[in-house]
Design a protein around this motif. Structure first.
Motif, PDB file in Angstrom:
ATOM      1  N   UNK A   1      24.791-170.607 -52.609  1.00 59.93           N
ATOM      2  CA  UNK A   1      23.635-171.085 -51.835  1.00 59.93           C
ATOM      3  C   UNK A   1      22.753-172.010 -52.663  1.00 59.93           C
ATOM      4  N   UNK A   2      22.516-171.610 -53.904  1.00 55.66           N
ATOM      5  CA  UNK A   2      21.632-172.403 -54.765  1.00 55.66           C
ATOM      6  C   UNK A   2      22.165-173.821 -54.921  1.00 55.66           C
ATOM      7  N   UNK A   3      23.484-173.945 -55.012  1.00 55.97           N
ATOM      8  CA  UNK A   3      24.085-175.279 -55.183  1.00 55.97           C
ATOM      9  C   UNK A   3      23.835-176.140 -53.946  1.00 55.97           C
ATOM     10  N   UNK A   4      24.018-175.579 -52.751  1.00 60.10           N
ATOM     11  CA  UNK A   4      23.794-176.362 -51.524  1.00 60.10           C
ATOM     12  C   UNK A   4      22.312-176.652 -51.311  1.00 60.10           C
ATOM     13  N   UNK A   5      21.456-175.704 -51.719  1.00 53.21           N
ATOM     14  CA  UNK A   5      20.014-175.973 -51.649  1.00 53.21           C
ATOM     15  C   UNK A   5      19.674-177.202 -52.471  1.00 53.21           C
ATOM     16  N   UNK A   6      20.254-177.268 -53.665  1.00 55.27           N
ATOM     17  CA  UNK A   6      19.950-178.382 -54.563  1.00 55.27           C
ATOM     18  C   UNK A   6      20.431-179.705 -53.964  1.00 55.27           C
ATOM     19  N   UNK A   7      21.511-179.655 -53.205  1.00 58.59           N
ATOM     20  CA  UNK A   7      22.012-180.873 -52.551  1.00 58.59           C
ATOM     21  C   UNK A   7      20.955-181.426 -51.583  1.00 58.59           C
TER      22      UNK A   7
ATOM     23  N   UNK B   1      11.781-167.681 -53.874  1.00 60.65           N
ATOM     24  CA  UNK B   1      12.810-168.671 -53.530  1.00 60.65           C
ATOM     25  C   UNK B   1      12.217-170.085 -53.562  1.00 60.65           C
ATOM     26  N   UNK B   2      10.971-170.221 -53.081  1.00 62.81           N
ATOM     27  CA  UNK B   2      10.311-171.526 -53.097  1.00 62.81           C
ATOM     28  C   UNK B   2      10.095-172.014 -54.530  1.00 62.81           C
ATOM     29  N   UNK B   3       9.744-171.087 -55.421  1.00 60.02           N
ATOM     30  CA  UNK B   3       9.547-171.467 -56.830  1.00 60.02           C
ATOM     31  C   UNK B   3      10.876-171.834 -57.490  1.00 60.02           C
ATOM     32  N   UNK B   4      11.947-171.151 -57.075  1.00 65.90           N
ATOM     33  CA  UNK B   4      13.270-171.518 -57.594  1.00 65.90           C
ATOM     34  C   UNK B   4      13.605-172.948 -57.188  1.00 65.90           C
ATOM     35  N   UNK B   5      13.252-173.309 -55.929  1.00 65.75           N
ATOM     36  CA  UNK B   5      13.508-174.683 -55.460  1.00 65.75           C
ATOM     37  C   UNK B   5      12.769-175.700 -56.336  1.00 65.75           C
ATOM     38  N   UNK B   6      11.582-175.322 -56.827  1.00 65.98           N
ATOM     39  CA  UNK B   6      10.833-176.232 -57.705  1.00 65.98           C
ATOM     40  C   UNK B   6      11.463-176.293 -59.102  1.00 65.98           C
ATOM     41  N   UNK B   7      12.021-175.173 -59.535  1.00 60.83           N
ATOM     42  CA  UNK B   7      12.563-175.108 -60.898  1.00 60.83           C
ATOM     43  C   UNK B   7      13.956-175.703 -61.046  1.00 60.83           C
ATOM     44  N   UNK B   8      14.795-175.561 -60.005  1.00 58.21           N
ATOM     45  CA  UNK B   8      16.190-176.022 -60.123  1.00 58.21           C
ATOM     46  C   UNK B   8      16.328-177.495 -60.531  1.00 58.21           C
TER      47      UNK B   8
ATOM     48  N   UNK C   1      10.530-170.801 -62.850  1.00 54.63           N
ATOM     49  CA  UNK C   1      11.617-169.839 -62.633  1.00 54.63           C
ATOM     50  C   UNK C   1      11.245-168.445 -63.125  1.00 54.63           C
ATOM     51  N   UNK C   2      10.470-168.363 -64.199  1.00 55.70           N
ATOM     52  CA  UNK C   2      10.031-167.031 -64.664  1.00 55.70           C
ATOM     53  C   UNK C   2       9.109-166.388 -63.615  1.00 55.70           C
ATOM     54  N   UNK C   3       8.195-167.172 -63.046  1.00 58.54           N
ATOM     55  CA  UNK C   3       7.335-166.626 -61.981  1.00 58.54           C
ATOM     56  C   UNK C   3       8.168-166.205 -60.773  1.00 58.54           C
ATOM     57  N   UNK C   4       9.169-167.040 -60.437  1.00 55.66           N
ATOM     58  CA  UNK C   4      10.059-166.702 -59.318  1.00 55.66           C
ATOM     59  C   UNK C   4      10.743-165.368 -59.588  1.00 55.66           C
TER      60      UNK C   4
END
Lengths: 102, 345
Positions: free
Chosen positions: B196-202, B269-276, B13-16
């Motif tokens: 959006x982040x919540x639905x991505x996590x779903x 955004x891709x790194x956020x998907x890995x971090x969430x 997330x820091x890299x993101x």
């Protein structure tokens, strides 16, 4: 037949959940072998680690639950002292899987 | 194990956040080239049309670049295709494309166009709060006392960064007609990115995190090009709208900057998907926000040299970072997992 065709289309991570639903509690290495064989994925070290990571993510997020731990066979991951866990699917995991299989 | 996953979640997330912060440079620079530069002067409907075209082209470029340089390089092109074509998984990215694309990305572009990239980056800081609250509702994600205190501190930091006195001056200044659209865009981005982040996590729950941004941006591209753009063209005039689109698409500088945006914001955004999945949406967004806002403002100052770093900005950034550390150091309270699994412990 239709069910099998649908199962072939679901993501690999969902296949891990499916294996835990159908075959009950399993060690990481057993789930990995079954899923890689079922999806005709190359059983390389890389994919073994990918599936181990899927299980870790799903454990953190409440979809599977770790019930036991041990040190994995060194030959399996080509690395010493790798911890493997035994997992079971949770209610949340079953709900998520049902949604994927709809 | 908990410490390790926090460490990796924090790392991604820091890299993101750093890449996200840098992305405001190409996002602002694209408005320096014709025909978009002329629209900045014109303002009004034409500037909204331009914002829409930029947002749509970003989605198109993100879908292509992330498929080729993220999912494929990570060995997951097949997973990316599965995530896209299997609708029970793909539908979550369609919903998140609506919130994150039509609402947040367009809102952010409006804020950049009508006010500036510094405001646009700072206001989106509040998405951490909307994300944490929505995650509580959607996933029953655990909210600890320290997390709540941290969210409040971060929000105060966000308000300070936005400089309330400057906002009031802008809104009440008759010479700055239409500036309210920029503020509206800022609010849209804060709400949109959080939800959006919540639905991505779903979707991420059941799909590989290295293959989820491709369906997310594919759907956003479809929403823009198939639904929103034809509707807009029907309202403002087909000829005018599509000739503007043609002009934008024929400028190679725009493509270059969009590729830079994809390599920064898209990869972020891709790194956020890995971090969430490792940290939770609320915590992930909180860390992201505290780092990306200073990163954005420093990048804009270093590369474009047209921003003053105000005392409000420094004070707000310090407060927001303190809020984030309050949230981050509650890991001992998280225990085994981020969510209720539906079973007794």
């Amino acid at each position: 037949m239709i069910e099998m065709a649908k199962i072939d289309r679901i993501p690999l991570k969902s296949r891990v959940l499916l294996s835990l639903r159908d075959d009950g509690e399993q060690w990481t290495t057993d789930v990995t072998d079954k899923v890689l064989a079922a999806t005709n994925t190359n059983p390389s070290n890389r994919w073994k680690w990918v599936i181990r990571f899927y299980l870790l993510e799903m454990d953190i997020n409440g979809m599977v639950r770790m019930v036991d731990e041990r040190i994995a066979d060194e030959a399996y991951y080509a690395q010493a002292d790798v911890v493997e866990s035994k997992y079971k699917i949770t209610k949340l995991g079953l709900e998520r899987l049902e949604a994927v299989l709809k | 194990m908990i410490s390790n996953r926090y460490k990796w979640g924090f790392f991604w997330i820091v890299w993101a956040s750093i890449l996200w912060g840098f992305s405001y440079v190409p996002q602002e620079l694209v408005w320096w080239f014709d025909p978009l530069a002329g629209l900045w002067e014109a303002g009004g409907t034409e500037l909204i049309e331009g914002s829409m075209i930029v947002a749509a082209m970003q989605a198109l470029m993100f879908a292509i670049v992330l498929f080729l340089l993220w999912s494929t390089v990570n060995g997951k092109p097949k997973e990316a295709v599965k995530n896209l074509v299997h609708f029970p998984v793909s539908k979550w990215f369609l919903v998140s494309a609506f919130w994150g694309g039509l609402l947040a990305m367009f809102g952010s572009t409006l804020a950049t166009a009508f006010i500036g990239a510094d405001f646009s980056s700072a206001i989106a800081l509040l998405s951490g709060v909307t994300g944490a609250l929505y995650a509580r509702v959607l996933f029953k994600e655990k909210l600890t006392k320290k997390l709540i205190v941290g969210l409040i501190i971060t929000t105060i930091g966000g308000i300070l960064i936005c400089d309330p006195s400057a906002i009031m001056d802008n809104i009440t200044n008759p010479a700055k007609d239409g500036v309210w659209l920029g503020y509206l865009g800022g609010i849209m981005s804060a709400i949109g990115w959080g939800v959006e982040s919540c639905y991505n996590v779903r979707g991420i729950d059941v799909a590989d995190t290295e293959a989820t941004t491709v369906p997310r941006y594919f759907w956003e591209m479809i929403l823009w090009f198939v639904i929103v753009m034809p509707l807009t063209a029907a309202i403002v005039g087909w000829g005018d709208f599509y000739s503007l689109l043609g002009e934008v698409m024929s400028n190679p500088n725009v493509y270059g900057l969009l590729i830079f945006t994809a390599l920064s914001l898209g990869v972020a955004d891709s790194l956020l998907h890995k971090g969430f999945p490792l940290m939770g949406v609320g915590r992930g967004l909180a860390v992201d926000n505290a780092v990306y806002v200073p990163a954005a403002l420093i990048s804009l100052w270093v590369f474009l040299k047209d921003y003053d770093i105000s005392i409000w900005l420094i004070a707000g950034a310090v407060v927001a970072i303190i809020g984030t550390f309050v949230m981050y150091w509650e890991k001992e309270e998280v225990q085994d997992g981020l969510r209720d699994s539906g079973e007794d412990d």
